[in-house]
Each structure stands twice: as structure tokens, then as C-alpha cells.
Design a protein around this motif. Structure first.
Motif, PDB file in Angstrom:
ATOM      1  N   CYS A   1     -36.987  41.904  75.771  1.00 23.71           N
ATOM      2  CA  CYS A   1     -36.873  43.201  76.443  1.00 23.71           C
ATOM      3  C   CYS A   1     -37.192  43.090  77.931  1.00 23.71           C
ATOM      4  O   CYS A   1     -36.548  43.724  78.753  1.00 23.71           O
ATOM      5  CB  CYS A   1     -37.800  44.229  75.785  1.00 23.71           C
ATOM      6  SG  CYS A   1     -37.064  44.987  74.326  1.00 23.71           S
TER       7      CYS A   1
ATOM      8  N   CYS B   1     -37.131  47.569  70.490  1.00 20.88           N
ATOM      9  CA  CYS B   1     -36.112  46.924  71.343  1.00 20.88           C
ATOM     10  C   CYS B   1     -34.917  47.849  71.592  1.00 20.88           C
ATOM     11  O   CYS B   1     -34.234  47.734  72.603  1.00 20.88           O
ATOM     12  CB  CYS B   1     -35.625  45.619  70.722  1.00 20.88           C
ATOM     13  SG  CYS B   1     -36.925  44.367  70.590  1.00 20.88           S
TER      14      CYS B   1
ATOM     15  N   HIS C   1     -44.958  47.461  74.032  1.00 16.89           N
ATOM     16  CA  HIS C   1     -43.991  46.540  73.447  1.00 16.89           C
ATOM     17  C   HIS C   1     -43.472  45.532  74.476  1.00 16.89           C
ATOM     18  O   HIS C   1     -43.374  44.340  74.206  1.00 16.89           O
ATOM     19  CB  HIS C   1     -42.815  47.327  72.853  1.00 16.89           C
ATOM     20  CG  HIS C   1     -41.653  46.478  72.466  1.00 16.89           C
ATOM     21  ND1 HIS C   1     -41.656  45.686  71.329  1.00 16.89           N
ATOM     22  CD2 HIS C   1     -40.455  46.258  73.072  1.00 16.89           C
ATOM     23  CE1 HIS C   1     -40.503  45.030  71.255  1.00 16.89           C
ATOM     24  NE2 HIS C   1     -39.754  45.359  72.300  1.00 16.89           N
TER      25      HIS C   1
ATOM     26  N   CYS D   1     -42.774  41.547  74.237  1.00 14.90           N
ATOM     27  CA  CYS D   1     -41.395  41.174  73.904  1.00 14.90           C
ATOM     28  C   CYS D   1     -40.685  40.612  75.136  1.00 14.90           C
ATOM     29  O   CYS D   1     -40.301  41.355  76.034  1.00 14.90           O
ATOM     30  CB  CYS D   1     -40.627  42.375  73.357  1.00 14.90           C
ATOM     31  SG  CYS D   1     -38.916  41.977  72.933  1.00 14.90           S
TER      32      CYS D   1
HETATM   33 ZN   LIG Z   1     -38.099  44.150  72.561  1.00 17.18          ZN
END
Ligand SMILES: [Zn+2]
Lengths: 185, 278
Positions: free
Chosen positions: B35, B6, B28, B32
Motif C-alpha cells: 500500500c 488494501c 495499516h 503494508c
Molecule cells: Zn495494504
């Protein structure tokens, strides 16, 4: 006479229509050049950036997706990315912090780019309300495209808080802009 | 030491990650949500910042340099790599009259009469074949063009001499420019003579015609193309047509265009525009 819009021109460029490329070039030359120049502060590098962008456009490197926003935004993002890559390559030591937020220094009139002029004036008004540190962080983050680490070094702000500071500065700017645009109505 | 992905959002946005790091971060991103949202927010919040740049005048001749470099690169590619996937969609040659360029007001009627998809398909078929012969030398074309311009100016001057004062009057003149940026060129004159209005068009450097093909002139009024005479060209690519314009009082000439038609005297344009006034 009917003019082709950006999307139509882009499609023609994909079909390798040189006239369409030239039309689009004429329309965006000054904006792309000025933006690149603001980022790299050097005429030759700015020209190289514009050339790189035109080449990418012509070769179809990267595709514009109409559903993901305006063509001009896409073109400007491509310009910024190209400029960042060049800044990294040149790895300039000194940050040239331009003092461009002063009023009355908007240079020559831009006939075709009314949006530029209007947006630019509103943005400048808004950005002048930010604290000096916030202006600097927007400059280093957006117009220099530096890494978090480098921004931290330049500003003496702890690395872990850079992202937060950037978002905060941008949010302040947005709030000011909302106010500006609100009062204009 | 595990990196918190992050924390890489800013460096991802600013292209500061290595290729491998970038891939990791993109993986990622897909998992996520925070994000993803922050990235979108960053994009939205910076979308208009480029307009902060003050207008700077580009260096002299920058346009010429850039377009020459970009298009030169194209020519090189054309000759060196044939039949690559990319090349199938290539390209307008300056000499090709098959370029899918539709000019201004004619666009609507062209789309209606032909249908863009079918048209582009034949386009590509032809281009594959044509591809090899189209890498013409830019310099040569430019020189040729200059000669033609000189020739044309001479022709134009001679017309103007022919027009006798008192009996005829030039209502309007217009350069017809190639929509392909090639050597073809033309000049249109509207002459009023004893309550008669004539449109005289001369062209030079036009591509050869095949079969029943003919060039056709159009007066464009608003969105409407009005046929203004068909013509052929000589071996040198020169041609001319004189057309009696009816009802000139109620006619607004917005543009004059030359198309390549599959047959003479079409009522509506089917072919592409090769020359047009500004
Ligand atoms: Zn993230």
C-alpha cells in the motif's frame, strides 16, 4: 533583481509576512483557480477553494516539507483536497465531464507559468491517446476525487477492479508521456 | 465482516474515509509495504495532472477579496486570543517596522551582517510585546495612505517645477514602495546638473526613530548596496535627503532602497529594508 523562490517565500509566510503572502498569491492565483475550477466547474466554489488554501497557508495548517517534493506540488495537493471536500459537501448529482482535451483551446497565455503551458500541452497530447473509458476514469478519480463506489456506479465497472483500472490508466498516461518527452529531446 | 484495508487505498487518497477509517488505514499503511508503494506511485503519477487545467481568468477583484478575508481573520485572532502559542510567532503589523522582510539584493549582505537566527529571536521577543498594539484598522491605513500619495504627488510636482530646463535634467524617477505594505512611501529622483548627479529622496509616513537610529538610502547596483546618505524624519514621518552621486558613468542603478539603521552613515546595511523601488 533577485527574486525569492517559493521556499523562501513560504518561510516568510510562516513568519506572517504579508508581502510574501501577496507575492506567492500573485504567482499561483491563476493556476490554483484554474485547477479548482476544473474540479468544481463553478466560479464561486473555485474562489472559495482558493481562499481556503490561502487561509491554510497563512495559518500554517499543514506544513510543507521541503524533502517531500516541490512546493507547487504541495500547494496543488492542498487545493485538490480542499476541492474534494467541497465536492463532497455539495454532493453534486451530475458529473460535468468537461471536454477539455481538444487542442487549440488553451485560453490566454500564461506568462509566469511556463511549466503549466509546457506540461499542459504535453499532458493533453498524451491523454488524447488514452481510450475514452480511461480518460473518464482519470477524470472521475483525480479531478472529481470520487470514492471507488461512486466511480464504479458512474462507469459500470465492478467495484473490485476500480483501483486496478485507475492504476492502469495512469500508467498508460505515464508511458505516453515518457514517449512524448523522449521525442522532444 | 473484515474489510480488506488494501482496498481502501483509493478512498484514502481521495479523502472519502471517515476519520476512524482513515486512522485504521494509516495504521495499516505502516505495516503494508504494498500500500505504501502504491500510494507513493499514485502521488507520483498524478503529480503533474493539475497542469491539465486550462487557464481560467479569476473573477474580478478576487485577489482583493481573498487577501482581505484572510488577513481580516488574522486581525480578529490577534485581538481575541492573546498569548496563544500561535500568536507568539505572529505577525507583521502594517505599522510594525520590525517585520523580517528583506528585500531583493540586500538580502545577502543582511544575512551576513546579522545572522538570521539571532535576528529572528529578537524579532519574536519584540513581537510578543508589540502584539497587542498592532491590530490597526485596515480601512484607516488605506485612507491615510491615499492622503500621503496625494501629498507626495504634490511634492513631486513641485520638484519638477523647481528644475530649470537647460541646467538640470531628471535622469530617473522611481516610486519607493513600502515593503511592509504600510503607509510609508517615498520618491527618488536622480537629477543631473552641470556634470553633477544628485539623488534626491523624499519619504512620508515613516515610523518614528529611536535613539541613534537613522534612515539610510542605498543605491543597489547588482548585488551591491552603495550608501546614499542618512537622514532623519520630522514628527509627521516626513524626511528627505540629497546625495551627490560619484562616478555615475560607471554606475548601474538597479534599485533604490531605504533601510532603518542603528546609526547614521553605515557602510553596509544592517537594518531591514522599509522602502524600495520596484
Ligand atoms: Zn495494504
Amino acid at each position: 533583481m533577485a527574486k525569492m523562490d517559493d521556499k523562501q517565500l513560504y518561510r516568510r509566510i510562516q513568519e506572517h509576512d504579508q508581502a510574501a503572502l501577496e507575492t506567492l498569491y500573485d504567482k499561483y492565483e491563476k493556476l490554483l483557480y484554474s485547477f479548482a475550477y476544473k474540479m468544481v466547474q463553478d466560479p464561486q466554489s473555485a474562489e472559495e477553494i482558493v481562499q481556503e488554501v490561502v487561509l491554510k497557508l497563512w495559518k500554517g495548517t499543514g506544513t510543507y516539507d521541503e524533502t517531500k517534493g516541490k512546493f507547487s506540488s504541495w500547494l496543488l495537493t492542498m487545493t485538490r483536497n480542499t476541492a474534494i471536500d467541497m465536492i463532497r459537501k455539495q454532493d453534486k448529482q451530475e458529473v460535468h465531464l468537461s471536454n477539455e482535451w481538444e487542442p487549440g483551446d488553451s485560453g490566454p497565455q500564461v506568462e509566469d507559468m511556463i511549466e503549466w503551458k509546457e506540461q499542459g500541452e504535453t499532458l493533453k497530447k498524451a491523454i488524447r491517446t488514452l481510450k475514452k473509458e480511461q480518460i473518464e476514469i482519470v477524470e472521475l478519480f483525480y479531478f472529481k476525487g470520487y470514492s471507488q463506489r461512486k466511480i464504479a456506479e458512474k462507469t459500470n465497472i465492478p467495484l473490485g477492479t476500480i483501483k486496478g483500472r485507475i492504476r492502469l490508466a495512469l500508467k498508460h498516461l505515464r508511458q505516453e508521456l515518457a514517449g512524448e518527452r523522449g521525442t522532444q529531446l | 465482516m473484515s474489510t480488506n484495508q488494501c482496498d481502501r487505498l483509493i478512498d484514502y487518497f481521495n479523502r472519502q474515509l471517515t476519520e476512524k477509517e482513515q486512522e485504521q488505514f494509516e495504521t495499516h499503511l505502516s505495516s503494508c509495504e504494498e500500500c505504501r508503494e502504491e500510494l507513493m506511485e499514485l502521488r507520483e503519477m498524478t503529480d503533474d495532472l493539475p497542469f491539465l487545467a486550462d487557464p481560467v481568468e479569476p473573477p474580478e477583484e478576487m485577489k482583493k477579496r481573498i487577501l482581505t478575508n484572510v488577513l481580516k481573520d488574522e486581525d480578529k485572532k490577534d485581538t481575541s486570543t492573546k498569548a496563544s502559542k500561535e500568536n507568539v510567532v505572529v505577525s507583521t503589523s502594517r505599522r510594525s517596522r520590525k517585520s523580517p522582510f528583506i528585500y531583493g539584493a540586500l538580502a545577502a549582505s543582511l544575512l551576513l551582517s546579522v545572522g538570521i537566527n539571532g535576528w529572528l529571536w529578537t524579532e519574536n521577543q519584540q513581537l510578543v510585546g508589540e502584539n497587542e498594539q498592532i491590530s490597526s484598522d485596515f480601512q484607516e491605513v488605506a485612507e491615510e495612505r491615499n492622503e500621503l500619495v496625494t501629498e507626495l504627488t504634490a511634492i513631486r510636482d513641485s520638484i519638477e517645477e523647481d528644475v530649470q530646463p537647460g541646467t538640470s535634467q531628471v535622469v530617473l524617477t522611481a516610486n519607493l514602495d513600502s515593503t511592509l505594505g504600510d503607509v510609508s512611501n517615498g520618491f527618488a529622483t536622480l537629477i543631473s546638473e552641470q556634470n553633477q548627479v544628485q539623488l534626491v529622496i523624499q519619504v512620508a509616513g515613516m515610523p518614528e526613530l529611536e535613539g541613534t537610529e537613522a534612515y539610510q538610502a542605498w543605491i543597489i547596483e547588482g548585488e551591491t548596496p552603495i550608501p546614499a546618505g542618512s537622514f532623519e524624519i520630522d514628527e509627521a514621518g516626513n524626511g528627505a535627503v540629497a546625495f551627490n552621486v560619484q562616478d555615475i558613468e560607471n554606475l548601474n542603478v538597479d534599485q533604490i532602497a531605504i533601510t532603518l539603521e542603528p546609526r547614521p552613515n553605515n557602510e553596509l546595511p544592517e537594518g531591514e529594508v522599509l522602502l524600495a523601488s520596484q
